[in-house]
Enzyme design. Structure first.
Site, mmCIF file in Angstrom:
data_model
loop_
_atom_site.group_PDB
_atom_site.id
_atom_site.type_symbol
_atom_site.label_atom_id
_atom_site.label_comp_id
_atom_site.label_asym_id
_atom_site.label_seq_id
_atom_site.Cartn_x
_atom_site.Cartn_y
_atom_site.Cartn_z
ATOM 1 N N ASP A 263 -1.055 20.798 46.572
ATOM 2 C CA ASP A 263 -0.180 20.715 47.725
ATOM 3 C C ASP A 263 -0.697 19.181 48.422
ATOM 4 O O ASP A 263 -1.633 18.877 48.716
ATOM 5 C CB ASP A 263 -0.347 21.579 48.859
ATOM 6 N N ASN A 271 6.847 12.021 55.618
ATOM 7 C CA ASN A 271 8.208 11.940 55.722
ATOM 8 C C ASN A 271 8.810 11.320 56.850
ATOM 9 O O ASN A 271 9.702 10.476 56.861
ATOM 10 C CB ASN A 271 8.906 13.365 54.993
ATOM 11 N N HIS A 276 12.428 9.718 54.169
ATOM 12 C CA HIS A 276 12.573 10.444 52.964
ATOM 13 C C HIS A 276 12.622 9.783 51.578
ATOM 14 O O HIS A 276 12.188 10.382 50.657
ATOM 15 C CB HIS A 276 13.692 11.398 53.092
ATOM 16 N N ASP A 280 10.167 10.532 48.561
ATOM 17 C CA ASP A 280 10.495 10.694 47.260
ATOM 18 C C ASP A 280 9.659 10.013 46.332
ATOM 19 O O ASP A 280 9.441 10.531 45.336
ATOM 20 C CB ASP A 280 12.082 10.670 46.948
ATOM 21 N N TYR A 297 -5.423 17.434 29.115
ATOM 22 C CA TYR A 297 -6.013 18.549 28.785
ATOM 23 C C TYR A 297 -5.146 19.545 28.095
ATOM 24 O O TYR A 297 -5.337 21.008 28.227
ATOM 25 C CB TYR A 297 -6.365 19.184 30.462
ATOM 26 N N GLU A 307 6.296 19.593 48.481
ATOM 27 C CA GLU A 307 5.374 18.791 48.100
ATOM 28 C C GLU A 307 4.270 19.314 47.161
ATOM 29 O O GLU A 307 3.254 19.102 47.139
ATOM 30 C CB GLU A 307 4.663 18.099 49.059
#
Length: 658
Positions: A263, A271, A276, A280, A297, A307
């Site tokens: 997160d 934002n 915005h 993005d 991995y 997000e």
């Protein structure tokens, strides 16, 4: 839609007769003729040899010669064709071999037949020569040109034979006309068949192209349905399918794996600050960086919403899971994306990471591992963000004990498992108890108390804090304020409550139902990392102040946003954390406390110091001119009944450990 844009629509070209299509048709036709050459010639030779029976019936005197000729021509043609196929000779030569077999088959049969004694029988039997003409035009799939040449040669031979056959002129004219008719009819049919084959080829080609186009569009649509349009990563639907595959492999083969939730910290604030579009771009940079890392991995990454990202990777042990989780944190931090309004001492974009690893559990379900990763993510955020946490079932904050507490909180109010106690707050100048702080207590079904440090975080994580908070405010109003036991009571409120839509409205409803003025209620807001500089929180605080509710800043000095909050909000009281008072045994600690007191006093707020436990500390508070104090020296937390015989005029605080 980029994938779909690359699929060009097919345009039919039936009437164009383009050289490209003709060349493609001839190429495919050659391949088909090559495949049919062997079975076609073998069948033709077999039929040719079987006609030996008619030789025995119609021309028995020369039948032996015709039969030998049939076998000789047939075997020779087959041997030549097989040799050509073995050497990989071009299809054109195979066609010529088959055409030659027709011509020489006719000649090989014709010569001995023409020597038969029964001239009338021979004359009529020669009509069978038209079968060879039809073979060239209809049986073999020669090119139209080769078919015409072959059938023309046979027609010419038929006319020569027809000329020399001893028969009447009528016979010759009738059969001559018949030969021409056969040639014309079979040639026309051959031409129509070639045209039809070409049309069939065009239709098949169109169908093939349209099928390919539909398949590509289907694949493109499938990719779109499984791809996040912003980052290009797999979306939640695709990652859920992969999760089911990972889970199935673990259940059947024991292939262990990790689920890692990521997160981006304070992304809403990013934002709001940068817009915005920049938000993005931030997510795209993070997605690209994580994608490159996860490839090392051999894992999968997807965007789980907003997000939040998720990583799935097969792992052998917890050490590898921890390694990948920490690498994710470092990778995002190393991007160095500027984020200057975080208010937590960090000025770049970071992420919190929660990981869970498959483990043997009775009745385990697929959703369990995601739930555990989510709990680990919550702990990472509660630990200050920009860190990784691996779910630990033995940790009371994330393990199964917290799930038991979460279940307990659902029935706490109904089963009277939750209660409030109140700790006095004393006015230093008058020595009177001016307020109380409400502290929530939770007991288990067997009566054992659950520490607030355990159940409050679980309540915040699960959202149970919303109902508990409303219950606490209502209880404060009915137990103390409605009876004028105290003039002001303060209640601790969580950032989760302040962010919840309609919180201020629900408080107003409680005040209206109980008849308590808002000025007699105070809300303590704890300074900390969870208290983000959120517009919803600021709006909610403004609405609460409109109701007359006093706003206190709790535990000042322990978080990262205290100064910003002092600047943005006109707090009625600032509570200085007990740790600063307890550090006054050193000169440095004493100076720190004095600096904090001076800072708050210059802002015009009343000051309350927590943790006063001795006469010496109380004397120090008087010396520093502190407004209010709280601690065991003033009084320990007690139930409401202990205050109901005492004079009124004090505040109160809820949902806080003591």
């Amino acid at each position: 839609m980029a994938d779909l844009a690359h699929v060009e629509p097919y345009e039919p070209r039936h009437g164009q007769g383009s050289d490209e299509l003709r060349a493609l048709y001839h190429t495919e036709a050659q391949a088909k003729r090559r495949a049919e050459a062997r079975p076609g010639l073998w069948i033709a030779v077999a039929i040719y040899v079987l006609f030996s029976a008619s030789d025995l019936l119609l021309i028995p005197d020369v039948a032996a010669y015709t039969i030998v000729a049939r076998f000789a021509v047939g075997l020779t043609a087959l041997l030549v064709l097989e040799g050509q196929l073995r050497r990989g000779i071009a299809t054109t030569w195979l066609d010529l071999t088959c055409a030659a077999a027709i011509i020489f088959g006719y000649i090989g049969w014709l010569l001995p037949t023409s020597m038969g004694a029964d001239r009338q029988a021979v004359a009529y039997y020669l009509v069978f020569g038209t079968i060879f003409m039809m073979s060239a035009n209809l049986f073999f799939t020669f090119s139209f040109k080769l078919s015409i040449i072959t059938s023309t040669i046979i027609l010419c031979i038929l006319y020569v034979v027809n000329y020399f056959v001893p028969a009447t002129m009528t016979y010759k004219m009738v059969f001559g006309t018949f030969y021409v008719s056969c040639f014309t009819f079979t040639s026309y049919v051959n031409w129509k068949l070639n045209e039809e084959r070409y049309n069939v080829f065009l239709n098949a080609l169109e169908a093939k192209i349209q099928h390919k186009e539909a398949t590509e569009r289907g694949k493109a649509l499938l990719r779109l349905s499984r791809t996040d349009p912003l980052t290009g990563l797999e979306n939640r639907r695709a990652i859920d399918e992969k999760l089911r595959d990972y889970w199935s492999d673990w259940q059947k083969q024991g292939s262990r794996f990790a689920a890692i939730l990521i997160d981006v910290d304070f992304f809403k604030k990013f934002n709001d600050c940068y817009g915005h579009q920049e938000g993005d771009r931030c997510l795209i940079h993070v997605a690209n960086a994580l994608s490159e890392l996860v490839k090392q991995y051999d894992g999968s990454i997807g965007r789980y919403g907003g997000e939040e990202f998720i990583v799935l990777a097969r792992m052998d042990g917890k050490e590898r899971v921890t390694e990948l989780s920490e690498a994710i944190c470092r990778t995002i931090e190393n991007l160095g994306l500027i984020h200057e309004l975080r208010r937590d001492g960090i000025s770049i974009v970071t992420a919190s990471v929660g990981a869970a690893f498959t483990r043997a559990q009775a009745g385990a379900k697929l959703e369990k591992i995601i739930h555990e990763a989510d709990r680990a993510l919550y702990l990472a955020k509660a630990s200050g963000r920009n860190c990784a946490r691996l779910f630990d079932p033995t940790d009371p904050q994330s393990g199964d004990e917290s799930e038991n507490i979460a279940a307990l909180l659902k029935i706490a109010i109904e089963r009277n498992l939750v209660s409030l106690v109140y700790q006095p707050i004393q006015d230093v100048s008058s020595g009177r108890v001016e307020a109380v702080e409400a502290l929530m207590r939770l007991k288990m079904l067997d009566g054992v108390l659950v520490p607030p440090s355990l159940f409050i975080p679980v309540a915040e994580r699960t959202g149970a804090i919303l109902e508990l908070g409303r219950w606490a405010i209502r209880t404060v109003c009915t137990d103390l304020l409605a009876h004028d036991d105290f003039h002001v009571v303060s209640v601790n409120v969580s950032p989760v409550q302040l962010k919840a839509p309609g919180f201020a409205t629900s408080v107003a409803a409680i005040l209206g139902e109980t008849g308590v003025p808002g000025s007699r209620l105070a809300f303590e807001i704890t300074e900390g990392r969870e208290l983000e500089m959120d517009s919803d929180i600021l709006r909610c605080i403004s609405d609460l102040k409109t109701l007359g509710i006093r706003i206190w800043l709790d535990d000042f000095g322990t978080g990262f946003a205290g100064l910003s909050w002092l600047r943005l909000i006109d707090f009625d009281t600032v509570k200085i954390d007990r740790s600063f008072l307890h550090d006054c045994g050193t000169a440095k600690g004493m100076a720190m406390l004095q600096d904090i007191i001076a800072l708050v006093r210059n802002r015009g707020h009343q000051i309350l110091v927590e943790g006063v436990e001795t006469d010496e500390q109380m004397a120090l508070m008087r010396e520093f001119g502190i407004d209010k104090v709280q601690g065991y020296h003033v009084g320990r937390p007690m139930p409401a009944s202990s205050f109901q015989t005492k004079p009124a005029a004090r505040p109160f605080t809820v949902l806080k450990s003591a």
